[in-house]
Design a protein around this motif. Structure first.
Motif, PDB file in Angstrom:
ATOM      1  N   ALA A   1     -48.749   4.775   4.067  1.00 12.04           N
ATOM      2  CA  ALA A   1     -49.302   5.502   2.916  1.00 12.04           C
ATOM      3  C   ALA A   1     -50.781   5.800   3.138  1.00 12.04           C
ATOM      4  O   ALA A   1     -51.273   6.882   2.794  1.00 12.04           O
ATOM      5  CB  ALA A   1     -49.101   4.692   1.634  1.00 12.04           C
TER       6      ALA A   1
ATOM      7  N   GLN B   1     -51.041   8.732   5.458  1.00  9.60           N
ATOM      8  CA  GLN B   1     -50.687   9.972   4.751  1.00  9.60           C
ATOM      9  C   GLN B   1     -51.854  10.482   3.907  1.00  9.60           C
ATOM     10  O   GLN B   1     -52.044  11.672   3.742  1.00  9.60           O
ATOM     11  CB  GLN B   1     -49.520   9.702   3.798  1.00  9.60           C
ATOM     12  CG  GLN B   1     -48.155  10.117   4.287  1.00  9.60           C
ATOM     13  CD  GLN B   1     -47.109   9.693   3.258  1.00  9.60           C
ATOM     14  OE1 GLN B   1     -46.980   8.526   2.922  1.00  9.60           O
ATOM     15  NE2 GLN B   1     -46.371  10.667   2.762  1.00  9.60           N
ATOM     16  N   CYS B   2     -52.593   9.543   3.314  1.00  7.30           N
ATOM     17  CA  CYS B   2     -53.658   9.923   2.380  1.00  7.30           C
ATOM     18  C   CYS B   2     -55.038   9.892   3.019  1.00  7.30           C
ATOM     19  O   CYS B   2     -56.050   9.983   2.317  1.00  7.30           O
ATOM     20  CB  CYS B   2     -53.635   8.995   1.167  1.00  7.30           C
ATOM     21  SG  CYS B   2     -52.108   9.101   0.256  1.00  7.30           S
TER      22      CYS B   2
ATOM     23  N   GLU C   1     -61.984   9.395  -2.875  1.00  4.58           N
ATOM     24  CA  GLU C   1     -61.292   8.313  -2.166  1.00  4.58           C
ATOM     25  C   GLU C   1     -60.484   7.472  -3.140  1.00  4.58           C
ATOM     26  O   GLU C   1     -59.362   7.053  -2.843  1.00  4.58           O
ATOM     27  CB  GLU C   1     -62.311   7.442  -1.427  1.00  4.58           C
ATOM     28  CG  GLU C   1     -62.927   8.149  -0.223  1.00  4.58           C
ATOM     29  CD  GLU C   1     -64.203   7.493   0.284  1.00  4.58           C
ATOM     30  OE1 GLU C   1     -64.668   7.884   1.360  1.00  4.58           O
ATOM     31  OE2 GLU C   1     -64.761   6.593  -0.411  1.00  4.58           O
TER      32      GLU C   1
ATOM     33  N   ARG D   1     -57.336   9.299  -3.946  1.00  2.00           N
ATOM     34  CA  ARG D   1     -56.365   9.203  -2.855  1.00  2.00           C
ATOM     35  C   ARG D   1     -55.796   7.794  -2.759  1.00  2.00           C
ATOM     36  O   ARG D   1     -54.619   7.616  -2.450  1.00  2.00           O
ATOM     37  CB  ARG D   1     -56.995   9.654  -1.538  1.00  2.00           C
ATOM     38  CG  ARG D   1     -57.067  11.166  -1.468  1.00  2.00           C
ATOM     39  CD  ARG D   1     -57.563  11.655  -0.151  1.00  2.00           C
ATOM     40  NE  ARG D   1     -59.008  11.494  -0.032  1.00  2.00           N
ATOM     41  CZ  ARG D   1     -59.629  11.091   1.065  1.00  2.00           C
ATOM     42  NH1 ARG D   1     -58.938  10.806   2.143  1.00  2.00           N
ATOM     43  NH2 ARG D   1     -60.937  10.972   1.088  1.00  2.00           N
TER      44      ARG D   1
ATOM     45  N   ILE E   1     -53.093   7.447  -5.324  1.00  5.20           N
ATOM     46  CA  ILE E   1     -51.854   8.094  -4.874  1.00  5.20           C
ATOM     47  C   ILE E   1     -51.192   7.252  -3.785  1.00  5.20           C
ATOM     48  O   ILE E   1     -49.981   7.018  -3.814  1.00  5.20           O
ATOM     49  CB  ILE E   1     -52.139   9.521  -4.349  1.00  5.20           C
ATOM     50  CG1 ILE E   1     -52.619  10.404  -5.511  1.00  5.20           C
ATOM     51  CG2 ILE E   1     -50.904  10.124  -3.705  1.00  5.20           C
ATOM     52  CD1 ILE E   1     -53.043  11.789  -5.090  1.00  5.20           C
ATOM     53  N   ALA E   2     -52.004   6.745  -2.843  1.00  9.51           N
ATOM     54  CA  ALA E   2     -51.441   5.965  -1.739  1.00  9.51           C
ATOM     55  C   ALA E   2     -50.736   4.711  -2.260  1.00  9.51           C
ATOM     56  O   ALA E   2     -49.679   4.324  -1.753  1.00  9.51           O
ATOM     57  CB  ALA E   2     -52.539   5.582  -0.750  1.00  9.51           C
TER      58      ALA E   2
ATOM     59  N   GLU F   1     -57.791  19.000  -1.231  1.00 12.39           N
ATOM     60  CA  GLU F   1     -57.190  18.018  -0.318  1.00 12.39           C
ATOM     61  C   GLU F   1     -56.007  17.313  -0.974  1.00 12.39           C
ATOM     62  O   GLU F   1     -54.951  17.156  -0.387  1.00 12.39           O
ATOM     63  CB  GLU F   1     -58.235  16.929  -0.056  1.00 12.39           C
ATOM     64  CG  GLU F   1     -58.743  16.774   1.322  1.00 12.39           C
ATOM     65  CD  GLU F   1     -59.884  15.759   1.267  1.00 12.39           C
ATOM     66  OE1 GLU F   1     -59.627  14.585   0.927  1.00 12.39           O
ATOM     67  OE2 GLU F   1     -61.034  16.155   1.533  1.00 12.39           O
ATOM     68  N   VAL F   2     -56.237  16.880  -2.221  1.00 11.30           N
ATOM     69  CA  VAL F   2     -55.195  16.148  -2.939  1.00 11.30           C
ATOM     70  C   VAL F   2     -54.001  17.071  -3.201  1.00 11.30           C
ATOM     71  O   VAL F   2     -52.845  16.681  -3.036  1.00 11.30           O
ATOM     72  CB  VAL F   2     -55.757  15.555  -4.256  1.00 11.30           C
ATOM     73  CG1 VAL F   2     -54.650  15.021  -5.131  1.00 11.30           C
ATOM     74  CG2 VAL F   2     -56.762  14.465  -3.946  1.00 11.30           C
TER      75      VAL F   2
ATOM     76  N   LEU G   1     -51.947  17.391  -0.137  1.00 12.78           N
ATOM     77  CA  LEU G   1     -51.123  16.193   0.024  1.00 12.78           C
ATOM     78  C   LEU G   1     -49.885  16.270  -0.880  1.00 12.78           C
ATOM     79  O   LEU G   1     -48.763  15.984  -0.460  1.00 12.78           O
ATOM     80  CB  LEU G   1     -51.974  14.962  -0.314  1.00 12.78           C
ATOM     81  CG  LEU G   1     -51.264  13.623  -0.404  1.00 12.78           C
ATOM     82  CD1 LEU G   1     -50.705  13.231   0.957  1.00 12.78           C
ATOM     83  CD2 LEU G   1     -52.230  12.544  -0.893  1.00 12.78           C
TER      84      LEU G   1
END
Ligand SMILES: Nc1ncnc2c1ncn2[C@@H]1O[C@H](COP(=O)(O)OP(=O)(O)O)[C@@H](O)[C@H]1O
Ligand SMILES: [Mg+2]
Length: 240
Positions: A123, A126-127, A144, A147, A150-151, A177-178, A181
């Motif tokens: 994860a 991925q992030c 950060e 992210r 989310i991770a 960016e998010v 993803l």
């Protein structure tokens, strides 16, 4: 895999008017869904109901046609499939460092330390957080933190990811960016449901829109069918 709400009613204790009234929705694997509506229309309530934090007083939440069971096993099964990223990452990041934070979810699902570690590393990769795993969570920047939130949910490998207005306090670069993803996740088969007030994004990103008004579905369907008419705040002219 499908997540279905059938005639779902949810009321908060002590509140006369229910927060969700007769809600019917169906979300399919890999779908990009936008959840829209005024403040207080029931978006967060719908999200909390989707992963069993709230339980409908009437109607049912179903996974592949099977009604969710609200005992420990049933809720654990639901939460393995349905992940939630809350509006404010600070509501979700609790522990001393990023690694520990990301491993909370998998450990809560009953995975071993070794399995949890594998999930966390994946994860984080991925992030784009692999280099931050030892960092104290409170020292992360806003992007950060988003992210990491989310991770932490991705480490539970959800099939349905609900994201509650997370984008609103991100700068446009991090936001992009998010979003990238979230697009990748949907392409990989995870349904992504985004509660947002960003109508431009809804028009371009969503494949399906769920529009709530005062706890009821006002409209739902493809953006081109749903986001028309004077009720759309972005179709009016400039405010001055
Ligand atoms: N914990 C709570 N206790 C009582 N009422 C709540 C609670 N959370 C939300 N509500 C009420 O439920 C309705 C829907 O709120 P919410 O789901 O948070 O809407 P949204 O996310 O669309 O802003 C609102 O009337 C809100 O005041
Ligand atoms: Mg909300």
């Amino acid at each position: 895999m499908k997540l279905t709400f059938r005639d779902v009613h949810v009321a908060y204790p002590g509140r006369e008017t229910p927060a969700l009234i007769g809600v019917n929705i169906e979300i399919a694997a890999g779908q990009r869904v936008a959840l829209v509506g005024r403040n207080g229309s029931g978006k967060s309530t719908l999200i909390l109901t989707a992963n069993g934090i709230l339980r409908p007083q009437q109607g049912a939440v179903m996974l592949d046609g099977q009604p969710v069971q609200y005992d420990r096993r049933g809720l654990a099964a639901l939460r393995r499939c349905v992940g939630v990223v809350f509006q404010d990452p600070d509501d979700q990041l609790f522990t001393a460092n990023v690694y520990q934070d990301l491993s909370l979810g998998p450990l809560n699902l009953g995975l071993s330390q070794a399995e949890a570690r594998q999930r966390v590393l994946q994860a984080a990769e991925q992030c784009g957080l692999s280099h931050l795993l030892d960092r104290p969570t409170h020292s992360l920047s806003g992007g950060e933190k988003a992210r990491a939130a989310i991770a932490g949910v991705l480490a539970m490998t959800p099939r349905f990811l609900f994201v509650d207005e997370l984008l609103h306090h991100l700068d446009p670069w991090v936001r992009r960016e998010v979003l990238r993803l979230l697009c990748d996740l949907a392409s990989a088969g995870c349904a992504v449901v985004l509660a947002t007030h960003d109508w431009a994004l809804v028009r371009t990103w969503a494949q399906h829109v769920i529009w709530l008004e005062a706890g009821r579905i006002f409209r739902q369907g493809h953006p081109s069918a749903v986001l028309t008419g004077p009720e759309c705040p972005d179709l009016e002219g400039a405010p001055c």
